[in-house]
Design a protein around this motif. Structure first.
Motif, PDB file in Angstrom:
ATOM      1  N   TYR A  25       0.856  -1.193   0.000  1.00  0.00           N
ATOM      2  CA  TYR A  25       0.000   0.000   0.000  1.00  0.00           C
ATOM      3  C   TYR A  25       0.890   1.240   0.000  1.00  0.00           C
ATOM      4  O   TYR A  25       2.084   1.185   0.288  1.00  0.00           O
ATOM      5  CB  TYR A  25      -0.946   0.008   1.209  1.00  0.00           C
ATOM      6  CG  TYR A  25      -0.271   0.011   2.552  1.00  0.00           C
ATOM      7  CD1 TYR A  25       0.162   1.202   3.142  1.00  0.00           C
ATOM      8  CD2 TYR A  25      -0.063  -1.170   3.251  1.00  0.00           C
ATOM      9  CE1 TYR A  25       0.786   1.219   4.385  1.00  0.00           C
ATOM     10  CE2 TYR A  25       0.566  -1.172   4.500  1.00  0.00           C
ATOM     11  CZ  TYR A  25       0.984   0.023   5.047  1.00  0.00           C
ATOM     12  OH  TYR A  25       1.606   0.031   6.267  1.00  0.00           O
TER      13      TYR A  25
ATOM     14  N   GLU B 248      -5.671  11.910  -1.639  1.00  0.00           N
ATOM     15  CA  GLU B 248      -6.201  11.410  -0.369  1.00  0.00           C
ATOM     16  C   GLU B 248      -7.559  10.735  -0.547  1.00  0.00           C
ATOM     17  O   GLU B 248      -7.953   9.891   0.271  1.00  0.00           O
ATOM     18  CB  GLU B 248      -6.313  12.561   0.643  1.00  0.00           C
ATOM     19  CG  GLU B 248      -4.961  13.008   1.194  1.00  0.00           C
ATOM     20  CD  GLU B 248      -5.056  14.310   1.970  1.00  0.00           C
ATOM     21  OE1 GLU B 248      -6.179  14.855   2.084  1.00  0.00           O
ATOM     22  OE2 GLU B 248      -4.011  14.793   2.457  1.00  0.00           O
TER      23      GLU B 248
ATOM     24  N   PHE C   6      -8.228   8.864  -3.167  1.00  0.00           N
ATOM     25  CA  PHE C   6      -8.008   7.640  -3.933  1.00  0.00           C
ATOM     26  C   PHE C   6      -8.066   6.423  -3.013  1.00  0.00           C
ATOM     27  O   PHE C   6      -7.643   6.475  -1.852  1.00  0.00           O
ATOM     28  CB  PHE C   6      -6.639   7.661  -4.609  1.00  0.00           C
ATOM     29  CG  PHE C   6      -6.576   8.468  -5.882  1.00  0.00           C
ATOM     30  CD1 PHE C   6      -7.564   9.387  -6.199  1.00  0.00           C
ATOM     31  CD2 PHE C   6      -5.519   8.308  -6.768  1.00  0.00           C
ATOM     32  CE1 PHE C   6      -7.496  10.133  -7.362  1.00  0.00           C
ATOM     33  CE2 PHE C   6      -5.443   9.037  -7.942  1.00  0.00           C
ATOM     34  CZ  PHE C   6      -6.442   9.962  -8.235  1.00  0.00           C
ATOM     35  N   THR C   7      -8.555   5.312  -3.545  1.00  0.00           N
ATOM     36  CA  THR C   7      -8.421   4.033  -2.855  1.00  0.00           C
ATOM     37  C   THR C   7      -6.971   3.560  -3.018  1.00  0.00           C
ATOM     38  O   THR C   7      -6.231   4.092  -3.844  1.00  0.00           O
ATOM     39  CB  THR C   7      -9.361   2.982  -3.454  1.00  0.00           C
ATOM     40  OG1 THR C   7      -8.968   2.746  -4.829  1.00  0.00           O
ATOM     41  CG2 THR C   7     -10.815   3.455  -3.428  1.00  0.00           C
ATOM     42  N   GLN C   8      -6.586   2.559  -2.237  1.00  0.00           N
ATOM     43  CA  GLN C   8      -5.227   2.028  -2.374  1.00  0.00           C
ATOM     44  C   GLN C   8      -4.988   1.477  -3.789  1.00  0.00           C
ATOM     45  O   GLN C   8      -3.903   1.627  -4.346  1.00  0.00           O
ATOM     46  CB  GLN C   8      -4.961   0.942  -1.333  1.00  0.00           C
ATOM     47  CG  GLN C   8      -4.578   1.484   0.030  1.00  0.00           C
ATOM     48  CD  GLN C   8      -3.260   2.252   0.009  1.00  0.00           C
ATOM     49  OE1 GLN C   8      -2.314   1.887  -0.681  1.00  0.00           O
ATOM     50  NE2 GLN C   8      -3.204   3.337   0.765  1.00  0.00           N
ATOM     51  N   GLU C   9      -5.998   0.848  -4.358  1.00  0.00           N
ATOM     52  CA  GLU C   9      -5.865   0.336  -5.726  1.00  0.00           C
ATOM     53  C   GLU C   9      -5.617   1.476  -6.710  1.00  0.00           C
ATOM     54  O   GLU C   9      -4.768   1.375  -7.614  1.00  0.00           O
ATOM     55  CB  GLU C   9      -7.126  -0.434  -6.119  1.00  0.00           C
ATOM     56  CG  GLU C   9      -7.044  -1.071  -7.506  1.00  0.00           C
ATOM     57  CD  GLU C   9      -8.296  -1.837  -7.882  1.00  0.00           C
ATOM     58  OE1 GLU C   9      -8.355  -2.344  -9.017  1.00  0.00           O
ATOM     59  OE2 GLU C   9      -9.228  -1.921  -7.045  1.00  0.00           O
ATOM     60  N   GLU C  10      -6.334   2.588  -6.528  1.00  0.00           N
ATOM     61  CA  GLU C  10      -6.149   3.748  -7.405  1.00  0.00           C
ATOM     62  C   GLU C  10      -4.786   4.400  -7.187  1.00  0.00           C
ATOM     63  O   GLU C  10      -4.137   4.848  -8.144  1.00  0.00           O
ATOM     64  CB  GLU C  10      -7.276   4.758  -7.171  1.00  0.00           C
ATOM     65  CG  GLU C  10      -8.634   4.281  -7.665  1.00  0.00           C
ATOM     66  CD  GLU C  10      -9.790   5.150  -7.171  1.00  0.00           C
ATOM     67  OE1 GLU C  10     -10.858   5.122  -7.822  1.00  0.00           O
ATOM     68  OE2 GLU C  10      -9.630   5.831  -6.134  1.00  0.00           O
TER      69      GLU C  10
END
Length: 398
Positions: A315, A346, A348-352
């Motif tokens: 992550y 901030e 964004f998801t972790q994937e993004e």
């Protein structure tokens, strides 16, 4: 575990820089990869993968030529340069990092058979985690495992975290730590763990008969030779690769009874432990790794620390990223559009965030430690740090 991780990394880095075998006055080996072989992300055969293309070409290169100093500064030295057929790529960093990302993607796909998805992932435990494929290997496969080990060492010297999701049992075996028959079996194959526990926890013969009847209904058992209508199990079990194996000599002819049920359970557990240790495969991996970095270093690291040093964290730590971002002339952290930029990240998801990092740096994971001090010279940074934000094109005077 008594020495802090950062201290261990500092010592490790000094040893790696002291064991450099290819100096700056020697040209880096170069390999040529054909992107057309993996057009659309579909690899027509394992031989066409970047991994196998690179393994064939680097197999002729002495491993000493791949032992370079730790990557640092704006123009880091990497183990080898990459040329893509039909493409003009400026610089070496981007293509090298993209190569490592693509190779990890191939390793964790059906195009290569070196890694196997752990059975527990089928029931949503350790989903997406891999182990070494536990099967007898040919000489060609041994060479591929050797190259896999070399890539681990190359990534450590390059300080490029590999996006590999491997079970803790892999890292334990790599650093020479024994596996836990309970914990590691449960992590890798929860269904087998539960199966073994059922036999270990049976308190009488009636329960054993009921369990055998349950297994028989799932087509895993046969009838007892003594009582034709009484279902029983034999001393066989499915390997992680799906083949039925005998747990002892003539195991197919030995029924499981009250007297030997514990032996049967222990034999299954022992089979899985051997498969997780994969001595043949791991020996080849360690040999490859040892050709790039001194294996004595592994004795100073715990399995988790070795994983962190090789693969980083899965992550993105935005605060760490902010602390290692510099703003070029004319920009300040308090500028409105800079604040908008960080505010957007901030959300964004972790994937993004991983996709953003892949777009910006050509790698999916970034180091979570850096030997630099705030405000220190660029040469003290680990690439891709410091991140740089420049004024937008054509923004002068606006």
């Amino acid at each position: 575990g008594l020495i802090f991780y950062d201290t261990k990394v500092t010592v490790m880095n000094r040893v790696l820089n002291a064991t450099v075998q290819r100096t700056a006055d020697h040209a880096a080996p170069e390999i040529t990869l054909d992107p057309l072989e993996i057009v659309g992300g579909e690899i027509r055969s394992s031989e066409n993968s970047y991994f196998c293309q690179a393994a064939r070409q680097l197999g002729c290169v002495p491993s000493s030529q791949l032992c370079v100093k730790l990557a640092s500064g704006g123009d880091p030295t990497y183990a080898f340069n990459i040329r893509f057929t039909g493409e003009e790529v400026h610089g070496t960093s981007g293509s090298f990092r993209h190569f490592l990302w693509q190779v990890c993607k191939e390793l964790q796909s059906s195009s290569l058979s070196l890694l196997l998805l752990c059975p527990s992932s089928a029931v949503n435990k350790n989903k997406g985690k891999y182990i070494l494929t536990p099967s007898p290997i040919t000489y060609a496969e041994e060479q591929l495992f050797h190259f896999f080990g070399q890539l681990l060492g190359i990534a450590i010297r390059a300080d490029v975290p590999l996006p590999l999701d491997l079970l803790p049992s892999f890292w334990k075996t790599l650093v020479g730590e024994p596996l836990d028959p309970d914990v590691d079996l449960q992590e890798a194959d929860i269904l087998t763990y539960n199966y073994v526990k059922k036999f270990e926890n049976i308190s009488d013969e009636t329960e054993l008969e009921a369990l055998c009847a349950e297994i028989a209904s799932q087509h895993l058992a046969t009838e007892s030779p003594d009582c034709p209508n009484k279902p029983c199990c034999k001393f066989t079990y499915l390997s992680l690769t799906g083949e039925e194996v005998e747990l002892c000599p003539r195991g197919r002819h030995i029924p499981v009874g009250w007297e030997n049920k514990d032996v049967y359970a222990a034999a299954i557990r022992s089979l899985r432990m051997r498969e997780l240790q994969t001595p043949e495969c791991m020996t080849a991996v360690r040999a490859g790794l040892g050709s790039i970095i001194p294996l004595q270093l592994l004795t100073t690291l715990t399995p988790l620390e070795m994983e962190l040093r090789t693969c980083g964290l899965p992550y993105i730590n935005l605060e760490f990223l902010k602390a290692h971002t510099m703003y070029q002339v004319g920009l300040m952290e308090t500028d409105q559009h800079i604040e908008f930029f960080w505010s957007a990240l901030e959300m964004f998801t972790q994937e993004e965030l991983c996709k953003f990092i892949k777009f910006a740096c050509n790698q999916e994971r970034i180091p979570f430690t850096c030997p630099c001090k705030d405000g220190g010279p660029d040469t003290a940074h680990v690439p891709p740090y410091p991140m740089k934000i420049a004024p937008p094109d054509g923004a002068a005077g606006t």
